[in-house]
Design a protein around this motif. Structure first.
Motif, PDB file in Angstrom:
ATOM      1  N   ILE A  18       0.836  -1.208   0.000  1.00  0.00           N
ATOM      2  CA  ILE A  18       0.000   0.000   0.000  1.00  0.00           C
ATOM      3  C   ILE A  18       0.867   1.254   0.000  1.00  0.00           C
ATOM      4  O   ILE A  18       0.696   2.151   0.811  1.00  0.00           O
ATOM      5  N   GLN A  21      -1.921   5.478  -3.200  1.00  0.00           N
ATOM      6  CA  GLN A  21      -3.345   5.528  -2.889  1.00  0.00           C
ATOM      7  C   GLN A  21      -4.153   4.526  -3.706  1.00  0.00           C
ATOM      8  O   GLN A  21      -5.080   3.913  -3.187  1.00  0.00           O
ATOM      9  N   ILE A  24      -4.078   1.213  -1.952  1.00  0.00           N
ATOM     10  CA  ILE A  24      -4.937   1.216  -0.764  1.00  0.00           C
ATOM     11  C   ILE A  24      -6.385   1.034  -1.189  1.00  0.00           C
ATOM     12  O   ILE A  24      -7.112   0.198  -0.638  1.00  0.00           O
ATOM     13  N   THR A  25      -6.799   1.782  -2.184  1.00  0.00           N
ATOM     14  CA  THR A  25      -8.175   1.696  -2.676  1.00  0.00           C
ATOM     15  C   THR A  25      -8.476   0.301  -3.211  1.00  0.00           C
ATOM     16  O   THR A  25      -9.539  -0.269  -2.919  1.00  0.00           O
ATOM     17  N   TRP A  27      -7.150  -2.625  -2.382  1.00  0.00           N
ATOM     18  CA  TRP A  27      -7.269  -3.608  -1.307  1.00  0.00           C
ATOM     19  C   TRP A  27      -8.464  -3.325  -0.405  1.00  0.00           C
ATOM     20  O   TRP A  27      -9.092  -4.259   0.101  1.00  0.00           O
ATOM     21  N   MET A  28      -8.802  -2.065  -0.203  1.00  0.00           N
ATOM     22  CA  MET A  28     -10.001  -1.734   0.575  1.00  0.00           C
ATOM     23  C   MET A  28     -11.241  -2.304  -0.108  1.00  0.00           C
ATOM     24  O   MET A  28     -12.101  -2.909   0.548  1.00  0.00           O
ATOM     25  N   THR A  33     -13.224  -3.349   3.345  1.00  0.00           N
ATOM     26  CA  THR A  33     -12.849  -2.818   4.642  1.00  0.00           C
ATOM     27  C   THR A  33     -12.491  -1.345   4.508  1.00  0.00           C
ATOM     28  O   THR A  33     -12.503  -0.788   3.421  1.00  0.00           O
ATOM     29  N   THR A  34     -12.167  -0.737   5.629  1.00  0.00           N
ATOM     30  CA  THR A  34     -11.747   0.659   5.635  1.00  0.00           C
ATOM     31  C   THR A  34     -10.230   0.736   5.618  1.00  0.00           C
ATOM     32  O   THR A  34      -9.537  -0.259   5.883  1.00  0.00           O
ATOM     33  N   GLN A  35      -9.721   1.909   5.354  1.00  0.00           N
ATOM     34  CA  GLN A  35      -8.269   2.094   5.335  1.00  0.00           C
ATOM     35  C   GLN A  35      -7.678   1.837   6.714  1.00  0.00           C
ATOM     36  O   GLN A  35      -6.647   1.182   6.842  1.00  0.00           O
ATOM     37  N   ASP A  36      -8.332   2.336   7.754  1.00  0.00           N
ATOM     38  CA  ASP A  36      -7.819   2.138   9.111  1.00  0.00           C
ATOM     39  C   ASP A  36      -7.743   0.658   9.474  1.00  0.00           C
ATOM     40  O   ASP A  36      -6.750   0.192  10.037  1.00  0.00           O
ATOM     41  N   LEU A  38      -7.594  -1.866   7.388  1.00  0.00           N
ATOM     42  CA  LEU A  38      -6.601  -2.493   6.526  1.00  0.00           C
ATOM     43  C   LEU A  38      -5.201  -2.284   7.081  1.00  0.00           C
ATOM     44  O   LEU A  38      -4.416  -3.234   7.198  1.00  0.00           O
ATOM     45  N   VAL A  39      -4.880  -1.070   7.458  1.00  0.00           N
ATOM     46  CA  VAL A  39      -3.548  -0.761   8.002  1.00  0.00           C
ATOM     47  C   VAL A  39      -3.313  -1.528   9.301  1.00  0.00           C
ATOM     48  O   VAL A  39      -2.237  -2.093   9.517  1.00  0.00           O
TER      49      VAL A  39
END
Length: 58
Positions: A18, A21, A24-25, A27-28, A33-36, A38-39
């Motif tokens: 990730i 951006q 991230i998008t 995989w979200m 799921t949300t970014q938070d 996921l991280v």
């Protein structure tokens, strides 16, 4: 002028990266799921998509 949107996908889907951006998008959306979340999952279980998926289900 119309813009053509191309959904970008990682070349190697056996590891979650990730750095950008669009990654991230991707995989979200793929993991629903949300970014938070996921991280947090990546920090907890690493970058294996199956491990992240299992973590998110709990």
């Amino acid at each position: 002028m119309s813009y053509i949107f191309h959904r970008r996908e990682p070349e190697d889907k056996k590891i979650i990266v990730i750095n950008e951006q669009w990654q991230i998008t991707y995989w979200m959306l793929s993991l629903q799921t949300t970014q938070d979340k996921l991280v947090k999952a990546l920090k907890t279980v690493g970058t294996d998509p199956e491990a992240v998926k299992r973590y998110l289900l709990h």
